[in-house]
Design an enzyme around this catalytic site. Structure first.
Site, PDB file in Angstrom:
ATOM      1  N   ASN A  81       0.875  -1.175   0.000  1.00 48.06           N
ATOM      2  CA  ASN A  81       0.000   0.000   0.000  1.00 48.06           C
ATOM      3  C   ASN A  81       0.910   1.221   0.000  1.00 48.06           C
ATOM      4  O   ASN A  81       1.500   1.557   1.024  1.00 48.06           O
ATOM      5  CB  ASN A  81      -0.890  -0.012   1.252  1.00 48.06           C
ATOM      6  CG  ASN A  81      -1.676   1.280   1.405  1.00 48.06           C
ATOM      7  OD1 ASN A  81      -1.787   2.061   0.468  1.00 48.06           O
ATOM      8  ND2 ASN A  81      -2.216   1.511   2.595  1.00 48.06           N
ATOM      9  N   LYS A 130       0.141   4.324  -0.413  1.00 51.46           N
ATOM     10  CA  LYS A 130      -0.479   5.550   0.123  1.00 51.46           C
ATOM     11  C   LYS A 130      -0.172   6.743  -0.803  1.00 51.46           C
ATOM     12  O   LYS A 130      -0.093   6.562  -2.009  1.00 51.46           O
ATOM     13  CB  LYS A 130       0.001   5.816   1.554  1.00 51.46           C
ATOM     14  CG  LYS A 130      -0.059   4.570   2.431  1.00 51.46           C
ATOM     15  CD  LYS A 130       0.132   4.880   3.882  1.00 51.46           C
ATOM     16  CE  LYS A 130       0.255   3.578   4.657  1.00 51.46           C
ATOM     17  NZ  LYS A 130       0.082   3.771   6.084  1.00 51.46           N
ATOM     18  N   HIS A 138      -9.478   1.338   4.387  1.00 45.03           N
ATOM     19  CA  HIS A 138      -8.234   1.511   5.146  1.00 45.03           C
ATOM     20  C   HIS A 138      -8.498   2.472   6.305  1.00 45.03           C
ATOM     21  O   HIS A 138      -9.302   3.407   6.179  1.00 45.03           O
ATOM     22  CB  HIS A 138      -7.144   2.061   4.224  1.00 45.03           C
ATOM     23  CG  HIS A 138      -5.789   2.034   4.846  1.00 45.03           C
ATOM     24  ND1 HIS A 138      -5.374   3.015   5.721  1.00 45.03           N
ATOM     25  CD2 HIS A 138      -4.786   1.140   4.763  1.00 45.03           C
ATOM     26  CE1 HIS A 138      -4.146   2.718   6.138  1.00 45.03           C
ATOM     27  NE2 HIS A 138      -3.763   1.586   5.570  1.00 45.03           N
ATOM     28  N   GLU A 176      -6.931   4.895   7.369  1.00 42.88           N
ATOM     29  CA  GLU A 176      -6.712   6.315   7.056  1.00 42.88           C
ATOM     30  C   GLU A 176      -7.923   6.896   6.317  1.00 42.88           C
ATOM     31  O   GLU A 176      -8.264   8.058   6.490  1.00 42.88           O
ATOM     32  CB  GLU A 176      -5.417   6.478   6.239  1.00 42.88           C
ATOM     33  CG  GLU A 176      -4.202   6.263   7.133  1.00 42.88           C
ATOM     34  CD  GLU A 176      -2.982   5.691   6.441  1.00 42.88           C
ATOM     35  OE1 GLU A 176      -2.907   5.726   5.209  1.00 42.88           O
ATOM     36  OE2 GLU A 176      -2.097   5.184   7.173  1.00 42.88           O
ATOM     37  N   GLU A 231      -5.626  -4.792  10.321  1.00 37.80           N
ATOM     38  CA  GLU A 231      -4.594  -3.788  10.551  1.00 37.80           C
ATOM     39  C   GLU A 231      -4.874  -3.057  11.861  1.00 37.80           C
ATOM     40  O   GLU A 231      -5.673  -2.100  11.882  1.00 37.80           O
ATOM     41  CB  GLU A 231      -4.579  -2.770   9.405  1.00 37.80           C
ATOM     42  CG  GLU A 231      -4.304  -3.387   8.048  1.00 37.80           C
ATOM     43  CD  GLU A 231      -3.681  -2.373   7.099  1.00 37.80           C
ATOM     44  OE1 GLU A 231      -2.615  -2.679   6.564  1.00 37.80           O
ATOM     45  OE2 GLU A 231      -4.235  -1.280   6.935  1.00 37.80           O
ATOM     46  N   GLY A 242       2.367   2.330  10.568  1.00 32.17           N
ATOM     47  CA  GLY A 242       3.322   3.427  10.408  1.00 32.17           C
ATOM     48  C   GLY A 242       3.991   3.836  11.705  1.00 32.17           C
ATOM     49  O   GLY A 242       4.637   4.874  11.770  1.00 32.17           O
ATOM     50  N   SER A 289       3.248  -2.149  10.204  1.00 33.22           N
ATOM     51  CA  SER A 289       4.709  -2.196  10.359  1.00 33.22           C
ATOM     52  C   SER A 289       5.308  -3.560  10.042  1.00 33.22           C
ATOM     53  O   SER A 289       6.287  -3.973  10.676  1.00 33.22           O
ATOM     54  CB  SER A 289       5.118  -1.721  11.759  1.00 33.22           C
ATOM     55  OG  SER A 289       4.672  -0.392  11.971  1.00 33.22           O
TER      56      SER A 289
HETATM   57  C1  PEP Z   1      -0.815   0.247   5.875  1.00 31.89           C
HETATM   58  O1  PEP Z   1      -0.944   1.448   5.768  1.00 31.89           O
HETATM   59  O2  PEP Z   1      -1.641  -0.505   5.328  1.00 31.89           O
HETATM   60  C2  PEP Z   1       0.323  -0.248   6.631  1.00 31.89           C
HETATM   61  C3  PEP Z   1       0.278  -1.452   7.107  1.00 31.89           C
HETATM   62  O3  PEP Z   1       1.379   0.617   6.819  1.00 31.89           O
HETATM   63  P1  PEP Z   1       2.793   0.289   7.525  1.00 31.89           P
HETATM   64  O4  PEP Z   1       3.271  -1.031   6.972  1.00 31.89           O
HETATM   65  O5  PEP Z   1       3.685   1.409   7.136  1.00 31.89           O
HETATM   66  O6  PEP Z   1       2.525   0.187   8.983  1.00 31.89           O
END
Ligand code: PEP
Length: 256
Positions: free
Chosen positions: A9, A11, A97, A99, A169, A175, A215
């Site tokens: 992803n 973003k 997601h 976000e 998630e 992040g 992460s």
């Molecule tokens: C995401 O935004 O779907 C995500 C898992 O980000 P990160 O791996 O940077 O935590």
């Protein structure tokens, strides 16, 4: 057996130029057709064409979008339709997601409409669910994820369930560099599968892929992917680096 999916992803990162460079730098090994493993990246809308052009012919890396609207077309300024994604050949679309839920007001009802539209138009939705830190601290994480899954998948048939991908998630791990432990991930993935069995049926629940996101990186992917109900990763930060993404695909291949 469920095919492991390693999905990036991106973003709001990686314009067309960086996207083309990513594909140039990606290991050939990560682009091979690996039995039992699927790899995909989801660039921003404006970089999708560049991704399709830069992807080597014969590359098995799939390409997806990060969002889509649920209507066919019309007065929806700033939005993109499934037909537009299909013209390019997108395989996946990330929906719900955290976000989008937090900054763009998307709730389960909107996510549900988008899931149905993507399914109707042949694009595989990657449907995200996950609790925020305060909900985990209050021990409400199971309840929250159960409600998100039920709301986002409302009205789907068992057959349709098998055609989607779910991403768990935990928002506190996105992040932040903080990852759910393999045990925490497995516990929630098994819980989600149990809920899906109750809402749909056992067969469909055991077929649907549930990715972990938060992460995930080459350092921690192996232990997470080893968990019986973790069927891959939705990866933000680490998916932007061709070397890390290649390594993640290699780690997934090693699980087979
Ligand atoms: C995401 O935004 O779907 C995500 C898992 O980000 P990160 O791996 O940077 O935590």
């Amino acid at each position: 057996m469920r095919t492991i999916l390693i999905a990036g992803n991106w973003k709001m990162n990686m314009g067309p130029k960086e996207t083309a460079e990513f594909f140039t730098q990606l290991d050939d090994a990560a682009q091979k057709n690996i039995e039992g493993v699927e790899a995909a990246v989801c660039p921003p809308f404006v970089s999708l064409s560049a991704a399709f052009s830069a992807r080597k012919s014969g590359s098995a890396v799939k390409i997806g979008a990060q969002n889509v609207h649920f209507e066919d077309n019309g007065a929806f300024t700033g939005e993109i339709s499934t037909a537009m994604l299909n013209v390019l050949g997108c395989d996946f679309v990330i929906l719900g997601h955290s976000e989008r839920r937090e900054y763009f007001g998307e709730d389960d009802a909107v996510v549900n409409k988008k899931v149905k539209k993507a399914l109707a138009d042949g694009i595989t939705p990657i449907v995200c669910v996950g609790e925020v830190l305060s909900e985990r601290k209050e021990d409400r994480h199971f309840e929250v994820v159960k409600e998100q899954a039920a709301g986002s998948l409302d009205g789907l048939s068992a057959d349709e369930l098998t055609k989607i991908v779910i991403a768990y998630e935990p928002v506190w791990a996105i992040g932040t560099g903080e990852t759910a432990s393999p045990e925490q991930a497995q516990e929630m993935h098994a819980f989600i599968r149990e809920q899906l069995a109750a809402l749909f049926n056992e067969d469909a629940a055991s077929t649907v892929r549930i990715l972990y996101g938060g992460s995930m990186k080459p350092d921690n992917a192996d232990e997470l992917l080893k968990q019986p109900d973790v069927d891959g990763g939705l990866i933000g930060g680490a998916s932007l680096k061709p070397a890390d993404f290649s390594q993640l695909v290699a780690i997934a291949a090693g699980q087979k």
